[in-house]
Design a protein around this motif. Structure first.
Motif, PDB file in Angstrom:
ATOM      1  N   PHE A 164       0.696  -1.149  -0.513  1.00  0.00           N
ATOM      2  CA  PHE A 164       0.042  -0.150  -0.206  1.00  0.00           C
ATOM      3  C   PHE A 164       0.890   1.215  -0.156  1.00  0.00           C
ATOM      4  CE2 PHE A 164      -2.729  -3.199   1.715  1.00  0.00           C
ATOM      5  CZ  PHE A 164      -4.625  -3.226   1.047  1.00  0.00           C
ATOM      6  N   PHE A 165       2.103   0.777   0.831  1.00  0.00           N
ATOM      7  CA  PHE A 165       3.110   2.422   0.834  1.00  0.00           C
ATOM      8  C   PHE A 165       4.343   2.236  -0.060  1.00  0.00           C
ATOM      9  CE2 PHE A 165       0.417   2.358   5.435  1.00  0.00           C
ATOM     10  CZ  PHE A 165      -0.452   2.852   4.297  1.00  0.00           C
ATOM     11  N   GLY A 166       3.693   1.634  -0.891  1.00  0.00           N
ATOM     12  CA  GLY A 166       5.804   1.113  -1.093  1.00  0.00           C
ATOM     13  C   GLY A 166       6.586   1.231  -0.815  1.00  0.00           C
ATOM     14  N   THR A 167       6.863   0.401   0.405  1.00  0.00           N
ATOM     15  CA  THR A 167       7.946   0.615   1.987  1.00  0.00           C
ATOM     16  C   THR A 167       8.435  -0.655   1.138  1.00  0.00           C
ATOM     17  OG1 THR A 167       6.315  -0.041   3.247  1.00  0.00           O
ATOM     18  CG2 THR A 167       7.342   2.446   2.369  1.00  0.00           C
ATOM     19  N   ASN A 168       8.961  -1.272   2.076  1.00  0.00           N
ATOM     20  CA  ASN A 168       9.661  -3.015   2.019  1.00  0.00           C
ATOM     21  C   ASN A 168       9.887  -3.511   4.150  1.00  0.00           C
ATOM     22  OD1 ASN A 168      11.905  -2.119   3.524  1.00  0.00           O
ATOM     23  ND2 ASN A 168      12.881  -1.363   1.325  1.00  0.00           N
ATOM     24  N   THR A 169       9.912  -4.660   4.210  1.00  0.00           N
ATOM     25  CA  THR A 169       9.368  -4.914   5.304  1.00  0.00           C
ATOM     26  C   THR A 169      10.989  -4.722   6.667  1.00  0.00           C
ATOM     27  OG1 THR A 169      11.035  -6.642   4.751  1.00  0.00           O
ATOM     28  CG2 THR A 169       8.845  -7.044   4.447  1.00  0.00           C
ATOM     29  N   TRP A 170      11.607  -3.314   5.936  1.00  0.00           N
ATOM     30  CA  TRP A 170      12.916  -2.845   6.938  1.00  0.00           C
ATOM     31  C   TRP A 170      12.576  -1.212   6.866  1.00  0.00           C
ATOM     32  CZ3 TRP A 170      16.429  -5.311   9.221  1.00  0.00           C
ATOM     33  CH2 TRP A 170      16.648  -6.653   8.206  1.00  0.00           C
ATOM     34  N   ALA A 171      10.993  -1.078   6.455  1.00  0.00           N
ATOM     35  CA  ALA A 171      10.497   0.481   7.038  1.00  0.00           C
ATOM     36  C   ALA A 171      10.793   1.128   8.384  1.00  0.00           C
ATOM     37  CB  ALA A 171       9.361   0.314   6.709  1.00  0.00           C
ATOM     38  N   ALA A 172      11.020   2.470   8.853  1.00  0.00           N
ATOM     39  CA  ALA A 172      11.127   2.445   9.769  1.00  0.00           C
ATOM     40  C   ALA A 172      11.908   2.083  10.834  1.00  0.00           C
ATOM     41  CB  ALA A 172      10.132   2.727  10.470  1.00  0.00           C
ATOM     42  N   PRO A 173      12.815   1.620  10.172  1.00  0.00           N
ATOM     43  CA  PRO A 173      14.138   0.514  11.222  1.00  0.00           C
ATOM     44  C   PRO A 173      13.989   1.263  12.917  1.00  0.00           C
ATOM     45  CG  PRO A 173      15.949   2.023   9.937  1.00  0.00           C
ATOM     46  CD  PRO A 173      14.076   1.827   9.226  1.00  0.00           C
ATOM     47  N   TRP A 174      14.454   2.541  12.971  1.00  0.00           N
ATOM     48  CA  TRP A 174      14.583   2.867  14.384  1.00  0.00           C
ATOM     49  C   TRP A 174      13.925   2.990  15.291  1.00  0.00           C
ATOM     50  CZ3 TRP A 174      19.427   2.721  16.439  1.00  0.00           C
ATOM     51  CH2 TRP A 174      20.167   2.610  15.109  1.00  0.00           C
ATOM     52  N   LEU A 175      12.658   3.553  14.519  1.00  0.00           N
ATOM     53  CA  LEU A 175      11.513   3.286  15.485  1.00  0.00           C
ATOM     54  C   LEU A 175      10.815   1.814  15.734  1.00  0.00           C
ATOM     55  CD1 LEU A 175       8.960   6.513  13.235  1.00  0.00           C
ATOM     56  CD2 LEU A 175      10.230   6.874  15.957  1.00  0.00           C
ATOM     57  N   GLY A 176      10.674   1.093  14.604  1.00  0.00           N
ATOM     58  CA  GLY A 176      10.479  -0.625  15.253  1.00  0.00           C
ATOM     59  C   GLY A 176      11.322  -1.464  16.386  1.00  0.00           C
ATOM     60  N   THR A 177      12.845  -0.633  15.992  1.00  0.00           N
ATOM     61  CA  THR A 177      13.285  -0.677  16.923  1.00  0.00           C
ATOM     62  C   THR A 177      12.789  -0.299  18.705  1.00  0.00           C
ATOM     63  OG1 THR A 177      15.481  -1.532  15.557  1.00  0.00           O
ATOM     64  CG2 THR A 177      15.634  -1.312  17.633  1.00  0.00           C
ATOM     65  N   LEU A 178      12.784   0.571  18.449  1.00  0.00           N
ATOM     66  CA  LEU A 178      12.499   1.436  19.642  1.00  0.00           C
ATOM     67  C   LEU A 178      10.643   0.886  19.798  1.00  0.00           C
ATOM     68  CD1 LEU A 178      12.874   3.452  21.623  1.00  0.00           C
ATOM     69  CD2 LEU A 178      11.272   5.444  19.884  1.00  0.00           C
TER      70      LEU A 178
END
Length: 467
Positions: A171-185
């Motif tokens: 939907f957003f044209g991204t990949n599974t590693w999108a926003a790595p810092w936010l996801g890790t936080l």
């Protein structure tokens, strides 16, 4: 009125699930009751054309995964591999860290791409043995497995191959590693707060003198190992490692071998059209099934005698558990499909769109629809299919990157999805032999932690701008 009908159906199903009644029976009752109150003429068409269609479709895709996962878990149990790993774990990390050990095992399997449902079947024998030896109440097992498998490795950590982290990419044209810092936080927040809560529950039970069994009858207990000397812990770990590695390898090999689709001519009398299978839609499931077969073969190869001694009876109970878990989840899937087709569901979706902040709007919409349908992937798919363009337009106007939309949507889908009627929750409780009354409180606490993490991530983005 349309909204109240949807709400009543949802509350009714949550109530009967919590009271211990069969969801297989009451999911269609709740769904068709809502249809009856909306448009009585649609009861039969909705039942056959939507509820049963979605239910059977789910079983068609996922029953082999449930079956092989249950057999794999049972063989891990009767081979003594679970007891070997637990004994080694206690020596390394200590009995007081049993919960951390189970969370880590669940997290590694989930992040390795193993289906959440398979993780439940595979890890339960370890958890039961470890909790018994550590004298931790069995009722805390579901909450512990939920923290390890249903939260940060499902949709928060960047790169996780679970479907909840894959859906937003289209939907957003991204990949599974999108926003790595936010996801890790977000993942760190969930892990720390979740473990703190579970350890508080463990210490409270210890002070109250409550042990593993708590004086009650235990259900679905793993069979005691009677095969003599335990296997080396590294050998016992090998099947779990092979499942994760094989799943990763098969995921890449299968599309390369078959292509996007594959067809064949059935060898039957008469002229029949070729059977065409769209491999791209089924490759991930084939990969999991192949990986589980590799794991099963590994257990049999390294523990032939104890496995064969209990194979007949053990697999019977595993198959029964797989059928119950799959039917429970499939019924939930049918319920969600019917509810999503009612006018009241549209009322909810439209009302949520009025929230002004783009990220909070997305988070609340996705987690609310996931809660109503009882499915993280289902609720997110519905929300993004209907409102992705609106989310994108609002984000562009506010200068918010698509990667942030991706991570917020993924994490929000795994927030309030685990309400009492959720298929994964019902499967988890069925496998562990516990009821909602006994164990759901802790699963819900983890659900609240997971939901709060979404808003922590949003606040972190607005405060720092990190992605």
């Amino acid at each position: 009125m349309a909204f109240l009908i949807v709400l009543a159906a949802l509350c009714f199903l949550m109530f009967v699930a919590y009271r211990g009644y069969s969801v297989i029976l009451f999911a269609p009752v709740a769904a068709l009751g809502a249809v009856l109150l909306t448009d009585p003429s649609l009861v039969a068409p909705m039942f056959t054309g939507l509820f049963m269609d979605k239910m059977v479709g789910f079983l068609k895709l996922y029953f082999p995964v449930f079956l092989l996962g249950a057999i794999f878990g049972k063989l891990i149990e009767v081979s003594g591999f679970s007891k070997s790993i637990v004994a080694a774990t206690i020596r390394v990390v200590g009995a007081s860290r049993a919960m951390l050990s189970i969370v880590i095992v669940c997290a590694l399997l989930t992040y390795g791409g193993v289906s959440l449902f398979v993780v439940v079947f595979a890890v339960y024998p370890f958890a039961a043995e470890l909790f018994r030896q550590s004298n931790i109440p069995k009722r805390l097992i579901p909450g512990t497995i939920a923290l390890g498998a249903f939260t940060f490795t499902m949709d928060a950590l960047p790169g996780t191959p679970q479907i909840q982290n894959i859906i937003p990419a289209s939907f957003f044209g991204t990949n599974t590693w999108a926003a790595p810092w936010l996801g890790t936080l977000g993942g760190i927040f969930i892990l720390i707060v979740g473990l703190t809560y579970l350890d508080w529950r463990r210490r409270s039970a210890l002070r109250a003198g409550e042990g593993y069994a708590d004086g009650g009858a235990l259900v679905n207990e793993p069979a005691a190992f009677t095969g003599g000397k335990l296997a080396n812990p590294l050998v016992a770990l090998l099947p779990l490692v092979l499942v994760g590695v094989s799943n990763k390898l098969f995921t890449g090999w299968i599309p390369g071998f078959y292509g996007d689709s594959h067809s064949f001519d059935p060898a039957v009398i008469g002229s029949t059209p070729p059977v065409v299978q769209e491999v791209s839609k089924i490759a991930a499931i084939w990969a999991v099934e192949g990986a589980l077969l590799v794991g099963i073969a590994c257990v049999i190869a390294f523990a032939w005698k104890p496995v064969m001694a209990s194979f007949a009876e053990g697999t019977k109970s595993a198959i029964g558990g797989a059928m119950l878990a799959a039917m429970n989840t499939a019924s939930e899937y049918g319920f969600g499909a019917v509810i999503a087709a009612l006018p009241g569901f549209l009322v909810v979706a439209n009302a949520l769109s009025a929230i002004p902040d783009p990220l909070i709007n997305e988070a609340v919409t996705v987690t609310a629809l996931a809660g109503i349908t009882g499915s993280a992937s289902g609720g997110m798919s519905i929300a993004l299919a209907a409102m992705a363009e609106t989310f994108i337009a609002n984000a562009n106007a506010a200068g918010i990157p698509m990667e942030v939309l991706h991570r917020v949507a993924a994490m929000a889908s795994g927030g309030m999805d685990t309400l009492p009627h959720n298929g994964a929750v019902i499967t988890l409780l069925a496998v562990t032999g516990l009821t909602h009354r006994q164990a759901y409180k802790d699963v819900f606490a983890i659900t609240l932690v997971k939901t709060a993490a979404v808003f922590v991530v949003i606040a972190a983005y607005y405060a720092t701008g990190i992605v």
